[in-house]
Design an enzyme around this catalytic site. Structure first.
Site: not given
Length: 108
Positions: A21, A72, A76
């Site tokens: 993920h 992502e 992040h």
């Protein structure tokens, strides 16, 4: 500060039932860090060498893989201090290590 390798159930892989993920910078055990908007932009060309591995192990269950990786990275990865290639490469390596651990300690 530490990092959390977030894994998802992989529907198409019986050997190792998890796909990537993301890799999230953590502020505490239950709170992850979000990168500020407007940081380093995602550029798929930087990942050309990794694309086969990313498509195999870090795929989206909704939408395109590229949009998922962009999300992502921008949410992040872009503020981890890693360059884009390093972020995806290190995340992939951690996924491989988790597979090796799974093999070593799996009792099924």
């Amino acid at each position: 500060k530490f990092y959390y390798l977030a894994l998802l159930p992989a529907k198409d892989n019986k050997e190792f039932p998890y796909s990537i993920h993301g890799l999230w910078s953590q502020e505490s055990v239950d709170k992850w860090h979000y990168c500020p908007k407007g940081g380093h932009k995602f550029e798929i060309e930087r990942l050309r060498v990794l694309l086969p591995e990313l498509h195999a192990h870090w795929h989206s269950s909704r939408g395109t893989d590229e949009n998922f990786w962009k999300h992502e990275w921008e949410k992040h990865g872009s503020c981890t201090g890693l360059k884009e290639f390093e972020y995806f490469q290190k995340t992939h390596i951690l996924h491989q290590l988790s597979y090796l651990i799974h093999q070593q300690y799996s009792y099924s």
